[in-house]
Motif scaffolding. Structure first.
Motif, PDB file in Angstrom:
ATOM      1  N   ASN A 127       7.033  -9.082   1.477  1.00 45.06           N
ATOM      2  CA  ASN A 127       7.315  -8.504   2.788  1.00 45.06           C
ATOM      3  C   ASN A 127       6.598  -7.156   2.885  1.00 45.06           C
ATOM      4  O   ASN A 127       5.963  -6.723   1.937  1.00 45.06           O
ATOM      5  N   HIS A 128       6.722  -6.542   4.038  1.00 42.97           N
ATOM      6  CA  HIS A 128       6.053  -5.250   4.235  1.00 42.97           C
ATOM      7  C   HIS A 128       6.960  -4.285   4.985  1.00 42.97           C
ATOM      8  O   HIS A 128       6.530  -3.534   5.842  1.00 42.97           O
ATOM      9  N   ILE A 129       8.225  -4.306   4.607  1.00 45.87           N
ATOM     10  CA  ILE A 129       9.192  -3.408   5.228  1.00 45.87           C
ATOM     11  C   ILE A 129       8.963  -1.975   4.745  1.00 45.87           C
ATOM     12  O   ILE A 129       8.918  -1.046   5.542  1.00 45.87           O
ATOM     13  N   LYS A 130       8.790  -1.811   3.451  1.00 44.50           N
ATOM     14  CA  LYS A 130       8.518  -0.486   2.871  1.00 44.50           C
ATOM     15  C   LYS A 130       7.019  -0.348   2.628  1.00 44.50           C
ATOM     16  O   LYS A 130       6.335  -1.343   2.376  1.00 44.50           O
ATOM     17  N   ASN A 131       6.519   0.877   2.658  1.00 46.58           N
ATOM     18  CA  ASN A 131       5.092   1.135   2.429  1.00 46.58           C
ATOM     19  C   ASN A 131       4.615   0.547   1.105  1.00 46.58           C
ATOM     20  O   ASN A 131       3.541  -0.046   1.036  1.00 46.58           O
ATOM     21  N   LYS A 132       5.398   0.714   0.072  1.00 46.51           N
ATOM     22  CA  LYS A 132       5.012   0.209  -1.259  1.00 46.51           C
ATOM     23  C   LYS A 132       4.849  -1.313  -1.227  1.00 46.51           C
ATOM     24  O   LYS A 132       3.920  -1.861  -1.811  1.00 46.51           O
ATOM     25  N   ASP A 133       5.737  -1.997  -0.508  1.00 49.46           N
ATOM     26  CA  ASP A 133       5.641  -3.457  -0.375  1.00 49.46           C
ATOM     27  C   ASP A 133       4.429  -3.855   0.450  1.00 49.46           C
ATOM     28  O   ASP A 133       3.749  -4.837   0.152  1.00 49.46           O
ATOM     29  N   TYR A 134       4.151  -3.076   1.508  1.00 43.84           N
ATOM     30  CA  TYR A 134       2.989  -3.336   2.346  1.00 43.84           C
ATOM     31  C   TYR A 134       1.711  -3.265   1.509  1.00 43.84           C
ATOM     32  O   TYR A 134       0.862  -4.153   1.583  1.00 43.84           O
ATOM     33  N   TYR A 135       1.582  -2.220   0.697  1.00 44.47           N
ATOM     34  CA  TYR A 135       0.368  -2.056  -0.110  1.00 44.47           C
ATOM     35  C   TYR A 135       0.237  -3.158  -1.159  1.00 44.47           C
ATOM     36  O   TYR A 135      -0.862  -3.643  -1.419  1.00 44.47           O
ATOM     37  N   GLN A 136       1.348  -3.559  -1.742  1.00 42.55           N
ATOM     38  CA  GLN A 136       1.322  -4.644  -2.728  1.00 42.55           C
ATOM     39  C   GLN A 136       0.895  -5.963  -2.070  1.00 42.55           C
ATOM     40  O   GLN A 136       0.056  -6.686  -2.603  1.00 42.55           O
TER      41      GLN A 136
END
Length: 156
Positions: A127-136
């Motif tokens: 998912n891309h809820i948090k910035n860190k998840d978006y970048y991953q």
């Protein structure tokens, strides 16, 4: 096992279905990178729509009264003594793909490929809820796109 069906719900897609089917098969060669699991059977419906159709789905399920490029829905089914499986519906708007491809200086089919990779990652827990998840998630998308020979600065 990954099964997919392409469903056309718009006159923007019929001439593209053959190429879209080819692209899906190419993407699925990277099922390990996409984190598909051998222990799960996936039934994926790839529904090719227009802005009006996807806007209705977006409003019904997300209460957003606007079209979007892609919507991904996943139902996971577990029954005793039966292999786990997921039913996945991926709705994609041709009009948004075309507009975004032009804005990102890429082709319709390369952008479609990116959006479908994005959806497959959602199916498998990204998912891309948090910035860190978006970048991953973005890093994984770019890696798979590169393996498919698609390199575009808009995808970085």
């Amino acid at each position: 096992m990954i099964k997919f069906t392409v469903i056309c719900k718009s006159n923007h897609w019929p001439a593209r279905v053959k190429k879209i089917t080819f692209i899906i098969k190419k993407i699925l060669k990277f099922k390990k990178d996409l984190k598909f699991k051998e222990a799960i059977t996936y039934n994926c419906n790839i529904i090719l729509t227009d802005n009006n159709f996807i806007k209705k789905i977006n409003y019904k399920f997300r209460k957003k009264n606007q079209p979007t490029d892609v919507l991904t829905f996943v139902s996971e089914i577990r029954k005793k003594n039966i292999k786990k499986f997921k039913i996945c519906d991926i709705f994609i708007s041709a009009e948004i793909i075309k507009k975004d491809a032009k804005r990102n200086n890429t082709t319709f089919y390369d952008h479609f490929t990116h959006i479908l990779i994005h959806s497959f990652l959602h199916i498998n827990g990204f998912n891309h809820i948090k910035n860190k998840d978006y970048y991953q998630m973005n890093k994984k998308e770019v890696l798979i796109l590169k393996k498919l020979g698609i390199i575009n600065s808009a995808f970085k």
